[in-house]
Design a protein around this motif. Structure first.
Motif, PDB file in Angstrom:
ATOM      1  N   UNK A 181       0.853  -1.186   0.000  1.00  0.00           N
ATOM      2  CA  UNK A 181       0.000   0.000   0.000  1.00  0.00           C
ATOM      3  C   UNK A 181       0.889   1.235   0.000  1.00  0.00           C
ATOM      4  N   UNK A 182       0.591   2.176  -0.881  1.00  0.00           N
ATOM      5  CA  UNK A 182       1.340   3.427  -0.955  1.00  0.00           C
ATOM      6  C   UNK A 182       0.374   4.597  -0.917  1.00  0.00           C
ATOM      7  N   UNK A 183       0.711   5.594  -0.105  1.00  0.00           N
ATOM      8  CA  UNK A 183      -0.073   6.823  -0.037  1.00  0.00           C
ATOM      9  C   UNK A 183       0.781   7.970  -0.521  1.00  0.00           C
ATOM     10  N   UNK A 184       0.252   8.748  -1.444  1.00  0.00           N
ATOM     11  CA  UNK A 184       0.922   9.975  -1.885  1.00  0.00           C
ATOM     12  C   UNK A 184       0.110  11.169  -1.403  1.00  0.00           C
ATOM     13  N   UNK A 185       0.812  12.141  -0.823  1.00  0.00           N
ATOM     14  CA  UNK A 185       0.169  13.401  -0.455  1.00  0.00           C
ATOM     15  C   UNK A 185       0.092  14.265  -1.713  1.00  0.00           C
ATOM     16  N   UNK A 186      -1.050  14.219  -2.383  1.00  0.00           N
ATOM     17  CA  UNK A 186      -1.218  15.004  -3.607  1.00  0.00           C
ATOM     18  C   UNK A 186      -1.385  16.480  -3.304  1.00  0.00           C
ATOM     19  N   UNK A 187      -1.863  16.804  -2.113  1.00  0.00           N
ATOM     20  CA  UNK A 187      -2.001  18.179  -1.668  1.00  0.00           C
ATOM     21  C   UNK A 187      -2.032  18.220  -0.161  1.00  0.00           C
ATOM     22  N   UNK A 188      -1.427  19.243   0.435  1.00  0.00           N
ATOM     23  CA  UNK A 188      -1.348  19.313   1.900  1.00  0.00           C
ATOM     24  C   UNK A 188      -1.761  20.680   2.436  1.00  0.00           C
ATOM     25  N   UNK A 189      -2.400  21.511   1.604  1.00  0.00           N
ATOM     26  CA  UNK A 189      -2.759  22.854   2.025  1.00  0.00           C
ATOM     27  C   UNK A 189      -4.221  22.986   2.421  1.00  0.00           C
ATOM     28  N   UNK A 190      -4.551  24.154   2.946  1.00  0.00           N
ATOM     29  CA  UNK A 190      -5.946  24.456   3.250  1.00  0.00           C
ATOM     30  C   UNK A 190      -6.594  25.095   2.027  1.00  0.00           C
ATOM     31  N   UNK A 191      -7.773  25.673   2.174  1.00  0.00           N
ATOM     32  CA  UNK A 191      -8.483  26.200   1.006  1.00  0.00           C
ATOM     33  C   UNK A 191      -7.767  27.389   0.380  1.00  0.00           C
ATOM     34  N   UNK A 192      -7.002  28.162   1.173  1.00  0.00           N
ATOM     35  CA  UNK A 192      -6.255  29.289   0.624  1.00  0.00           C
ATOM     36  C   UNK A 192      -4.981  28.889  -0.077  1.00  0.00           C
ATOM     37  N   UNK A 193      -4.481  27.692   0.216  1.00  0.00           N
ATOM     38  CA  UNK A 193      -3.267  27.129  -0.350  1.00  0.00           C
ATOM     39  C   UNK A 193      -2.035  27.956   0.040  1.00  0.00           C
ATOM     40  N   UNK A 194      -0.888  27.445  -0.327  1.00  0.00           N
ATOM     41  CA  UNK A 194       0.388  28.146  -0.095  1.00  0.00           C
ATOM     42  C   UNK A 194       1.158  28.152  -1.409  1.00  0.00           C
ATOM     43  N   UNK A 195       1.491  29.328  -1.990  1.00  0.00           N
ATOM     44  CA  UNK A 195       1.261  30.655  -1.426  1.00  0.00           C
ATOM     45  C   UNK A 195      -0.197  31.074  -1.515  1.00  0.00           C
ATOM     46  N   UNK A 196      -0.589  31.917  -0.578  1.00  0.00           N
ATOM     47  CA  UNK A 196      -1.942  32.471  -0.552  1.00  0.00           C
ATOM     48  C   UNK A 196      -1.954  33.758  -1.382  1.00  0.00           C
ATOM     49  N   UNK A 197      -2.957  33.900  -2.209  1.00  0.00           N
ATOM     50  CA  UNK A 197      -3.027  35.058  -3.100  1.00  0.00           C
ATOM     51  C   UNK A 197      -2.900  36.371  -2.327  1.00  0.00           C
ATOM     52  N   UNK A 198      -1.994  37.228  -2.783  1.00  0.00           N
ATOM     53  CA  UNK A 198      -1.852  38.563  -2.220  1.00  0.00           C
ATOM     54  C   UNK A 198      -1.090  38.642  -0.921  1.00  0.00           C
ATOM     55  N   UNK A 199      -0.598  37.498  -0.411  1.00  0.00           N
ATOM     56  CA  UNK A 199       0.089  37.493   0.880  1.00  0.00           C
ATOM     57  C   UNK A 199       1.599  37.529   0.683  1.00  0.00           C
ATOM     58  N   UNK A 200       2.274  38.326   1.499  1.00  0.00           N
ATOM     59  CA  UNK A 200       3.731  38.435   1.436  1.00  0.00           C
ATOM     60  C   UNK A 200       4.393  37.917   2.708  1.00  0.00           C
ATOM     61  N   UNK A 201       3.726  37.028   3.435  1.00  0.00           N
ATOM     62  CA  UNK A 201       4.368  36.442   4.612  1.00  0.00           C
ATOM     63  C   UNK A 201       5.561  35.594   4.161  1.00  0.00           C
ATOM     64  N   UNK A 202       6.410  35.229   5.106  1.00  0.00           N
ATOM     65  CA  UNK A 202       7.626  34.480   4.772  1.00  0.00           C
ATOM     66  C   UNK A 202       7.305  33.165   4.070  1.00  0.00           C
TER      67      UNK A 202
END
Length: 251
Positions: free
Chosen positions: A1-22
Protein backbone atom coordinates in the motif's frame (compact mmCIF):
# COMPACT_ATOMS: atom_id res chain seq x y z
CA UNK A 1 0.00 0.00 0.00
CA UNK A 2 1.34 3.43 -0.95
CA UNK A 3 -0.07 6.82 -0.04
CA UNK A 4 0.92 9.97 -1.88
CA UNK A 5 0.17 13.40 -0.45
CA UNK A 6 -1.22 15.00 -3.61
CA UNK A 7 -2.00 18.18 -1.67
CA UNK A 8 -1.35 19.31 1.90
CA UNK A 9 -2.76 22.85 2.02
CA UNK A 10 -5.95 24.46 3.25
CA UNK A 11 -8.48 26.20 1.01
CA UNK A 12 -6.25 29.29 0.62
CA UNK A 13 -3.27 27.13 -0.35
CA UNK A 14 0.39 28.15 -0.09
CA UNK A 15 1.26 30.66 -1.43
CA UNK A 16 -1.94 32.47 -0.55
CA UNK A 17 -3.03 35.06 -3.10
CA UNK A 18 -1.85 38.56 -2.22
CA UNK A 19 0.09 37.49 0.88
CA UNK A 20 3.73 38.44 1.44
CA UNK A 21 4.37 36.44 4.61
CA UNK A 22 7.63 34.48 4.77
CA UNK A 23 5.91 31.21 3.92
CA UNK A 24 4.20 32.62 0.82
CA UNK A 25 7.39 34.32 -0.36
CA UNK A 26 9.29 31.04 0.07
CA UNK A 27 6.65 29.03 -1.79
CA UNK A 28 6.74 31.42 -4.75
CA UNK A 29 10.51 30.96 -5.01
CA UNK A 30 10.69 27.22 -4.22
CA UNK A 31 7.96 24.99 -5.64
CA UNK A 32 8.74 22.26 -3.09
CA UNK A 33 7.13 24.47 -0.44
CA UNK A 34 3.86 25.00 -2.34
CA UNK A 35 0.71 23.43 -0.91
CA UNK A 36 -2.26 22.50 -3.10
CA UNK A 37 -5.69 21.62 -1.61
CA UNK A 38 -5.54 18.70 0.81
CA UNK A 39 -5.97 15.31 -0.88
CA UNK A 40 -4.33 11.90 -1.17
CA UNK A 41 -3.72 9.10 -3.66
CA UNK A 42 -3.76 5.54 -2.35
CA UNK A 43 -2.35 2.74 -4.52
CA UNK A 44 -2.96 -0.92 -3.70
CA UNK A 45 -2.73 -3.96 -5.97
CA UNK A 46 -2.41 -1.72 -9.02
CA UNK A 47 -5.58 0.26 -8.23
CA UNK A 48 -5.67 4.01 -7.59
CA UNK A 49 -8.10 5.29 -4.95
CA UNK A 50 -8.35 9.05 -4.52
CA UNK A 51 -9.01 10.64 -1.15
CA UNK A 52 -10.72 13.94 -1.97
CA UNK A 53 -10.55 15.71 -5.30
CA UNK A 54 -9.68 19.35 -4.77
CA UNK A 55 -6.75 19.70 -7.17
CA UNK A 56 -7.70 21.50 -10.36
CA UNK A 57 -5.29 19.33 -12.39
CA UNK A 58 -7.20 16.19 -11.41
CA UNK A 59 -8.14 15.36 -15.01
CA UNK A 60 -4.46 15.15 -16.02
CA UNK A 61 -3.73 12.88 -13.04
CA UNK A 62 -6.64 10.60 -13.89
CA UNK A 63 -5.54 10.39 -17.53
CA UNK A 64 -2.27 8.82 -16.32
CA UNK A 65 -4.19 6.29 -14.21
CA UNK A 66 -7.95 5.99 -14.04
CA UNK A 67 -9.17 5.83 -10.43
CA UNK A 68 -10.86 2.66 -9.25
CA UNK A 69 -12.79 4.76 -6.71
CA UNK A 70 -12.90 8.18 -5.06
CA UNK A 71 -13.41 8.73 -1.32
CA UNK A 72 -14.70 12.17 -0.37
CA UNK A 73 -14.40 13.51 3.16
CA UNK A 74 -17.02 16.21 2.50
CA UNK A 75 -18.43 18.55 -0.15
CA UNK A 76 -16.61 21.82 0.45
CA UNK A 77 -15.28 23.14 -2.85
CA UNK A 78 -11.59 22.74 -2.04
CA UNK A 79 -12.19 19.00 -1.62
CA UNK A 80 -14.33 18.34 -4.71
CA UNK A 81 -13.67 21.08 -7.28
CA UNK A 82 -11.50 18.78 -9.44
CA UNK A 83 -14.59 16.65 -10.07
CA UNK A 84 -16.37 19.44 -11.96
CA UNK A 85 -14.41 18.90 -15.21
CA UNK A 86 -13.65 15.21 -14.56
CA UNK A 87 -17.34 14.29 -14.66
CA UNK A 88 -17.58 15.18 -18.37
CA UNK A 89 -15.01 12.54 -19.33
CA UNK A 90 -15.58 9.31 -21.23
CA UNK A 91 -15.40 5.61 -20.43
CA UNK A 92 -16.44 3.52 -17.46
CA UNK A 93 -18.12 5.29 -14.58
CA UNK A 94 -16.03 5.96 -11.47
CA UNK A 95 -17.65 5.12 -8.11
CA UNK A 96 -17.59 8.01 -5.63
CA UNK A 97 -18.14 7.44 -1.90
CA UNK A 98 -18.65 10.03 0.81
CA UNK A 99 -20.93 11.30 3.57
CA UNK A 100 -24.66 11.65 3.23
CA UNK A 101 -25.13 15.27 2.10
CA UNK A 102 -28.17 16.08 -0.02
CA UNK A 103 -26.80 19.53 -0.85
CA UNK A 104 -23.46 18.25 -2.15
CA UNK A 105 -21.51 20.91 -4.04
CA UNK A 106 -22.82 22.91 -7.00
CA UNK A 107 -24.65 20.57 -9.43
CA UNK A 108 -22.38 17.52 -9.00
CA UNK A 109 -25.20 15.23 -7.89
CA UNK A 110 -27.65 16.52 -10.51
CA UNK A 111 -25.19 16.36 -13.40
CA UNK A 112 -22.78 13.62 -12.39
CA UNK A 113 -21.56 12.49 -15.82
CA UNK A 114 -19.15 9.56 -15.44
CA UNK A 115 -19.13 9.95 -11.65
CA UNK A 116 -21.17 7.24 -9.98
CA UNK A 117 -22.13 8.76 -6.64
CA UNK A 118 -22.95 6.00 -4.16
CA UNK A 119 -25.41 6.30 -1.25
CA UNK A 120 -23.94 8.20 1.70
CA UNK A 121 -21.67 6.05 3.83
CA UNK A 122 -22.81 5.10 7.31
CA UNK A 123 -20.33 5.81 10.09
CA UNK A 124 -18.37 2.79 11.33
CA UNK A 125 -19.87 0.49 8.68
CA UNK A 126 -16.91 -0.90 6.67
CA UNK A 127 -16.75 -0.68 2.89
CA UNK A 128 -14.63 -3.16 0.93
CA UNK A 129 -12.75 -1.88 -2.12
CA UNK A 130 -10.80 -4.87 -3.37
CA UNK A 131 -8.35 -5.72 -0.57
CA UNK A 132 -8.80 -2.32 1.07
CA UNK A 133 -11.20 -2.10 3.98
CA UNK A 134 -12.52 1.44 4.46
CA UNK A 135 -14.30 2.39 7.69
CA UNK A 136 -15.99 5.83 7.65
CA UNK A 137 -15.42 7.91 10.80
CA UNK A 138 -17.50 10.99 11.77
CA UNK A 139 -15.51 14.22 12.14
CA UNK A 140 -16.29 17.69 13.55
CA UNK A 141 -16.77 20.16 10.71
CA UNK A 142 -19.30 22.64 9.30
CA UNK A 143 -20.62 20.14 6.71
CA UNK A 144 -21.21 16.40 7.11
CA UNK A 145 -17.65 15.08 7.08
CA UNK A 146 -16.00 11.68 7.30
CA UNK A 147 -12.50 10.54 8.05
CA UNK A 148 -11.40 7.07 7.00
CA UNK A 149 -9.78 4.12 8.72
CA UNK A 150 -7.93 2.32 5.90
CA UNK A 151 -6.57 -1.23 6.17
CA UNK A 152 -5.04 -3.62 3.63
CA UNK A 153 -5.27 -6.47 6.13
CA UNK A 154 -1.82 -5.74 7.56
CA UNK A 155 -1.34 -1.97 7.74
CA UNK A 156 -3.78 0.48 9.32
CA UNK A 157 -3.91 4.17 8.41
CA UNK A 158 -6.33 6.83 9.69
CA UNK A 159 -7.09 9.87 7.49
CA UNK A 160 -8.59 12.61 9.68
CA UNK A 161 -9.33 15.80 7.68
CA UNK A 162 -11.21 18.22 8.03
CA UNK A 163 -11.91 18.33 11.74
CA UNK A 164 -11.58 20.30 14.95
CA UNK A 165 -10.92 17.74 17.66
CA UNK A 166 -12.46 14.28 17.28
CA UNK A 167 -15.96 13.10 18.18
CA UNK A 168 -15.87 10.78 21.18
CA UNK A 169 -17.10 7.77 19.21
CA UNK A 170 -14.41 8.27 16.55
CA UNK A 171 -11.62 8.55 19.11
CA UNK A 172 -12.88 5.46 20.94
CA UNK A 173 -12.93 3.51 17.68
CA UNK A 174 -9.39 4.57 16.78
CA UNK A 175 -8.07 3.85 20.27
CA UNK A 176 -9.31 0.27 19.94
CA UNK A 177 -8.37 -0.05 16.23
CA UNK A 178 -4.79 1.15 16.94
CA UNK A 179 -3.67 2.72 13.65
CA UNK A 180 -0.05 2.35 12.59
CA UNK A 181 -0.21 5.76 10.91
CA UNK A 182 -2.35 8.88 11.32
CA UNK A 183 -2.82 11.72 8.83
CA UNK A 184 -4.46 14.62 10.65
CA UNK A 185 -5.69 18.15 10.08
CA UNK A 186 -3.30 20.75 11.60
CA UNK A 187 -4.43 23.91 9.85
CA UNK A 188 -3.70 26.63 12.36
CA UNK A 189 -0.79 27.78 14.52
CA UNK A 190 -1.27 27.68 18.28
CA UNK A 191 -1.88 31.45 18.23
CA UNK A 192 -5.33 30.49 16.93
CA UNK A 193 -6.53 29.64 20.43
CA UNK A 194 -10.18 28.89 19.58
CA UNK A 195 -10.13 27.34 16.10
CA UNK A 196 -13.33 26.59 14.20
CA UNK A 197 -13.65 23.61 11.85
CA UNK A 198 -9.92 22.79 11.91
CA UNK A 199 -7.29 21.85 14.50
CA UNK A 200 -4.45 24.07 15.50
CA UNK A 201 -1.11 22.29 15.68
CA UNK A 202 -1.28 21.79 19.44
CA UNK A 203 -4.67 20.09 19.21
CA UNK A 204 -3.42 17.80 16.43
CA UNK A 205 -0.36 16.80 18.47
CA UNK A 206 -2.54 16.05 21.51
CA UNK A 207 -4.73 13.73 19.42
CA UNK A 208 -1.65 11.99 18.02
CA UNK A 209 -0.29 11.50 21.54
CA UNK A 210 -3.54 9.90 22.67
CA UNK A 211 -3.76 7.59 19.64
CA UNK A 212 -0.04 6.65 19.83
CA UNK A 213 0.56 5.66 16.19
CA UNK A 214 4.07 4.68 15.09
CA UNK A 215 4.00 7.56 12.58
CA UNK A 216 1.86 10.64 12.01
CA UNK A 217 1.68 13.37 9.39
CA UNK A 218 0.26 16.87 9.77
CA UNK A 219 -1.68 18.14 6.76
CA UNK A 220 -4.31 20.70 5.63
CA UNK A 221 -1.68 23.29 6.55
CA UNK A 222 -2.27 27.03 6.18
CA UNK A 223 0.25 29.63 5.17
CA UNK A 224 -0.14 31.06 8.70
CA UNK A 225 1.14 27.80 10.21
CA UNK A 226 4.01 27.57 7.74
CA UNK A 227 4.95 31.19 8.52
CA UNK A 228 4.72 30.60 12.26
CA UNK A 229 7.04 27.58 12.04
CA UNK A 230 9.49 29.59 9.95
CA UNK A 231 9.55 32.43 12.46
CA UNK A 232 9.61 30.20 15.55
CA UNK A 233 10.79 26.68 14.67
CA UNK A 234 9.49 24.00 17.02
CA UNK A 235 10.67 20.40 17.19
CA UNK A 236 7.92 17.89 16.48
CA UNK A 237 7.61 14.72 18.55
CA UNK A 238 9.44 11.66 17.30
CA UNK A 239 7.53 10.00 14.46
CA UNK A 240 5.55 13.16 13.59
CA UNK A 241 6.27 15.28 10.52
CA UNK A 242 4.73 17.92 8.30
CA UNK A 243 3.39 16.33 5.14
CA UNK A 244 4.66 17.80 1.86
CA UNK A 245 3.01 17.85 -1.55
CA UNK A 246 4.22 14.95 -3.69
CA UNK A 247 5.71 12.94 -0.82
CA UNK A 248 5.00 9.20 -0.60
CA UNK A 249 4.41 6.83 2.30
CA UNK A 250 5.11 3.13 1.71
CA UNK A 251 3.57 0.50 3.96
Amino acid sequence: MKLRFAGTGDSGQVPCFGCDCLACQRARLLSCHRREPCCGELELDGDLILIDAGRMDLVARCERQRPAAILLTHYHADHVQGLLPLRWGRGARIPVYGPKDAQGCADLHKNSGILDFQPGLKPFRPLQLGRLEVTPLPLNHSKPTLGYALSDGVNRLAWLCDTVGLPGATERFLTEWRPHGVVIDATHPDSCAEPRNHNNIGMALEIIERLSPAQAWLTHISHELDADLLATPRPLPEGVELAADGSDILF
